[in-house]
Design a protein around this motif. Sequence first.
Motif, PDB file in Angstrom:
ATOM      1  N   GLY A 255       1.133  -1.114  -0.114  1.00  0.00           N
ATOM      2  CA  GLY A 255       0.032   0.194   0.011  1.00  0.00           C
ATOM      3  C   GLY A 255       0.761   1.154  -0.156  1.00  0.00           C
ATOM      4  O   GLY A 255       0.557   2.341  -0.817  1.00  0.00           O
ATOM      5  N   PHE A 256       1.961   1.445   0.705  1.00  0.00           N
ATOM      6  CA  PHE A 256       2.825   2.160   0.699  1.00  0.00           C
ATOM      7  C   PHE A 256       3.425   2.700  -0.503  1.00  0.00           C
ATOM      8  O   PHE A 256       3.317   3.911  -1.082  1.00  0.00           O
ATOM      9  CB  PHE A 256       4.126   1.973   1.807  1.00  0.00           C
ATOM     10  N   VAL A 257       3.945   1.478  -1.426  1.00  0.00           N
ATOM     11  CA  VAL A 257       4.324   1.713  -2.642  1.00  0.00           C
ATOM     12  C   VAL A 257       3.214   2.554  -3.504  1.00  0.00           C
ATOM     13  O   VAL A 257       3.521   3.374  -4.266  1.00  0.00           O
ATOM     14  CB  VAL A 257       4.784   0.452  -3.226  1.00  0.00           C
ATOM     15  N   LEU A 258       1.995   2.044  -3.493  1.00  0.00           N
ATOM     16  CA  LEU A 258       0.892   2.520  -4.359  1.00  0.00           C
ATOM     17  C   LEU A 258       0.672   3.997  -4.027  1.00  0.00           C
ATOM     18  O   LEU A 258       0.561   4.804  -4.842  1.00  0.00           O
ATOM     19  CB  LEU A 258      -0.256   1.859  -4.233  1.00  0.00           C
ATOM     20  N   LEU A 270       9.753   7.622  -5.227  1.00  0.00           N
ATOM     21  CA  LEU A 270       9.980   6.246  -5.956  1.00  0.00           C
ATOM     22  C   LEU A 270      11.055   6.550  -6.803  1.00  0.00           C
ATOM     23  O   LEU A 270      11.979   5.458  -7.381  1.00  0.00           O
ATOM     24  CB  LEU A 270       8.797   5.462  -6.554  1.00  0.00           C
ATOM     25  N   SER A 271      11.127   7.692  -7.504  1.00  0.00           N
ATOM     26  CA  SER A 271      12.282   8.003  -8.314  1.00  0.00           C
ATOM     27  C   SER A 271      13.597   7.831  -8.136  1.00  0.00           C
ATOM     28  O   SER A 271      14.571   7.911  -8.845  1.00  0.00           O
ATOM     29  CB  SER A 271      12.048   9.226  -9.094  1.00  0.00           C
ATOM     30  N   ALA A 494      20.594  12.762 -12.084  1.00  0.00           N
ATOM     31  CA  ALA A 494      19.329  12.817 -12.655  1.00  0.00           C
ATOM     32  C   ALA A 494      18.185  12.044 -12.263  1.00  0.00           C
ATOM     33  O   ALA A 494      16.990  12.254 -12.501  1.00  0.00           O
ATOM     34  CB  ALA A 494      19.645  12.804 -14.190  1.00  0.00           C
ATOM     35  N   ALA A 495      18.834  10.757 -12.054  1.00  0.00           N
ATOM     36  CA  ALA A 495      17.750   9.568 -11.487  1.00  0.00           C
ATOM     37  C   ALA A 495      17.050  10.144 -10.376  1.00  0.00           C
ATOM     38  O   ALA A 495      15.976   9.872 -10.230  1.00  0.00           O
ATOM     39  CB  ALA A 495      18.525   8.429 -11.649  1.00  0.00           C
ATOM     40  N   ALA A 496      17.677  10.667  -9.616  1.00  0.00           N
ATOM     41  CA  ALA A 496      17.330  11.202  -8.223  1.00  0.00           C
ATOM     42  C   ALA A 496      16.163  12.107  -8.094  1.00  0.00           C
ATOM     43  O   ALA A 496      15.588  12.414  -7.288  1.00  0.00           O
ATOM     44  CB  ALA A 496      18.334  11.201  -7.091  1.00  0.00           C
ATOM     45  N   ASN A 497      16.493  13.074  -9.068  1.00  0.00           N
ATOM     46  CA  ASN A 497      15.929  14.154  -9.137  1.00  0.00           C
ATOM     47  C   ASN A 497      14.385  14.401  -9.621  1.00  0.00           C
ATOM     48  O   ASN A 497      14.253  13.462 -10.503  1.00  0.00           O
ATOM     49  CB  ASN A 497      16.403  15.498  -9.643  1.00  0.00           C
TER      50      ASN A 497
END
Length: 497
Positions: A255-258, A270-271, A494-497
């Motif tokens: 549920g947290f991920v959703l 999540l990025s 770039a992935a984290a932003n």
Amino acid sequence: MSNLQRTASAPGELTARRKQISLLILCAAVFLDSLDNSVLGVSLPSIKHALNLTDGSLQWLVSGYTVGYGGFLLLGGRVADLWGRKRTFMVATVVFIIASLLGGVFTDGSLLVATRVLKGIAAGFTAPAAMSLITTTFREGSERNRALGIFAMTGAGGYSFGLVLSGVLTEINWRLVFFVPALIALGVLIASPLIVGDRADATPRSRGGFDLGGAISATVGVMLLVYGLVQAPAWGWGSPSAIGTLAGAVVLLIGFVLIESRHRAPLVPLSIFRSRTLSSANLVSVVWACSTIGWQFVASLYVQETLGYSALQTAFAFLPLGLVIVVTAKYASGALVGRFGVRAVATAGMLLQGLGVLLFLRIGHHSDFATVLLPAILIHGIGNGLVYPTVNIAGVSGVADERQGVASGLITAAYQIGAGIGVAVLAAVLTATATTTGPGVGVTNYRWAFMVAVVFSAVGVLVALFGIRPRSASTAVGGGSGSQTATAAAPTTAAAN
């Protein structure tokens, strides 16, 4: 040097001094958090006798701290990012002091356990706040690597020192194991205004609103997971209580991920997991903790139950482990990361850690400490001293400043979850393989448990080798705490932003 030159250089020198003072205070805090994880070890029998506690209540004096600590790390990291790291750190330290003092005066077992849970929750806020203050104060690269190496070193030293301190204080009065941490925390609080702040401390931010659903699902989910792992050996893995608790944790975490995938201002964006190095570092942290904490749990039982060591003798037997971790983390890990990169150092560290556990397969009913136990402990300690600071470096590498609290909370939560899994799994193996007759009594089941710890280490080797980027976090250029490397860390940013 002219007066003008002295004036021009003074601000830079002052900043450097402030950074070092900040690091000292923040390291004292993580030393305290780690110390409080182990300081009850030797004093538990005295507490049980003085307060007439049951074995269940006694276990929760240790487990309650772990559940509170592990459950609130993600929330603590996000609150630090939004509300201000320095502010979060100071308020949580106040709560830690109050809980410690109450623990020293309570005579009711349930209230004593409650203070331990509260201290764990406070540590769940101070740990990511302290680590993210370091990562936003020191420039990414050799400067930050050195600071994180010292930070990791004091954490490992706190755990080992806590075992010894527990024995010394218990000889005087067991209540001192509650009062002494309160005094250390008070010193940290008094010195806290000297900590270098960050931009988040100036103006609390709440862009997009606070992710209440994510906070509740993550906190309760992780707490249920740690609680279920701690209790499963006592309940039985197939019992309704164990299955229900762990299933509830899984449902909440799904549920947290959703929730995170849909919220405008998620608790954990999540990025951030698009960074292969960050994701791999967290996974390495999980299996590393599974191996080392599970091994320490089983090894301490072995030396007491089979070799007949007293609790205090056991604490001193494992003191070399802490000392080697401290020396390796301080003098070797940062330099090696700077030269070879985090992947090489993390892989080598996991190999050495696994080798140290593998050497414990030589144990018998009358193992000599100097020739059998000590070499394994030292090799294992060198591996730990390499892995612990390295995964911390990789876990925050390339992450933007406004997400350093979340990244710090993630890597610390990974360690806590791994510790819970490792102890639970190895305890189950220990029970399942125990024999009551034959020459293997008191030895065979310990060997099987150590083999499982070796498997965890092997998984860590593979994840580090194939998951972490070759030169991640090894070098950095540019100014500012959030500056990234032009080559290795830029894709991660770039992935984290």
